[in-house]
Design a protein around this motif. Sequence first.
Motif, mmCIF file in Angstrom:
data_model
loop_
_atom_site.group_PDB
_atom_site.id
_atom_site.type_symbol
_atom_site.label_atom_id
_atom_site.label_comp_id
_atom_site.label_asym_id
_atom_site.label_seq_id
_atom_site.Cartn_x
_atom_site.Cartn_y
_atom_site.Cartn_z
ATOM 1 N N SER A 5 0.829 -1.051 0.276
ATOM 2 C CA SER A 5 -0.135 -0.004 0.039
ATOM 3 C C SER A 5 0.692 1.294 0.109
ATOM 4 O O SER A 5 2.021 1.220 0.636
ATOM 5 C CB SER A 5 -0.773 -0.089 1.256
ATOM 6 O OG SER A 5 -1.543 -1.115 1.399
ATOM 7 N N ARG A 20 -7.537 -2.748 -1.464
ATOM 8 C CA ARG A 20 -6.295 -2.154 -1.951
ATOM 9 C C ARG A 20 -6.636 -0.533 -1.329
ATOM 10 O O ARG A 20 -7.619 -0.116 -0.924
ATOM 11 C CB ARG A 20 -6.111 -1.933 -3.476
ATOM 12 C CG ARG A 20 -7.435 -1.594 -4.104
ATOM 13 C CD ARG A 20 -7.108 -1.669 -5.831
ATOM 14 N NE ARG A 20 -8.181 -1.022 -6.369
ATOM 15 C CZ ARG A 20 -9.054 -1.688 -6.832
ATOM 16 N NH1 ARG A 20 -9.239 -2.789 -7.109
ATOM 17 N NH2 ARG A 20 -9.882 -0.880 -7.842
ATOM 18 N N ASP A 41 -5.967 3.749 -2.079
ATOM 19 C CA ASP A 41 -5.183 4.717 -2.917
ATOM 20 C C ASP A 41 -6.036 5.847 -2.558
ATOM 21 O O ASP A 41 -7.082 6.077 -2.113
ATOM 22 C CB ASP A 41 -5.785 4.321 -4.320
ATOM 23 C CG ASP A 41 -4.866 4.916 -5.340
ATOM 24 O OD1 ASP A 41 -4.284 5.818 -5.294
ATOM 25 O OD2 ASP A 41 -4.417 3.991 -6.324
ATOM 26 N N PRO A 51 -4.798 7.784 2.024
ATOM 27 C CA PRO A 51 -5.461 6.525 1.090
ATOM 28 C C PRO A 51 -6.789 6.103 1.660
ATOM 29 O O PRO A 51 -7.017 6.069 2.826
ATOM 30 C CB PRO A 51 -4.391 5.191 1.067
ATOM 31 C CG PRO A 51 -3.346 5.862 1.691
ATOM 32 C CD PRO A 51 -3.679 7.109 2.547
#
Length: 186
Positions: A41, A85, A87, A95
Amino acid sequence: MRARIGAWAATAAVLAVAGCATVGGVQVEGPASQVKAPPTSPPTSSGQAPSADAIAVLRADALVGEKIKAQLKPCGDSRYPVDVRFDDLTGDGNPELIASVRACSGSQAAPYATRGVLGNFIYELTTTPAKRLFGSEDPGGAIKVEPGIGFVLSHPVYEPADRSCCPSGAETTVYRWSGTVFEEYK
């Protein structure tokens, strides 16, 4: 005489090629160089990689449907069917959690979801509890992050003659962060 020379030349060629082979087909030249694995990450503005229990976040979200919540248990291989995930989709330097819930192979939900995806969700992790920023429970959807833009949600489009493996196309929707919500960009 020509036949003998031709046979001898062919035998010599085979021996020359065989002489270059190594035992077992592998030649060791020395130790392999060490490769560092990429981070799982991107680090936050504080320099630490984000982490969150995606299963707990999804279970705590009252807006997540019962069909999705029914999938939030380990599959036969003891792994949860959730792709996770992180982002930064909002541009704030932190994120967001992007979770794609899949069906376990062999489950009753699996035939109804293209590529096994049942829903996609995005959460802001800077608040407690995590704040839901986006959710789609349309089977087959896929989120692709587009840096500087936001993300694209795509769904396969099937014509009547298409096989389940092979859609005729895809329908895509681009989403941008408005500062408070993700809005469809036209």
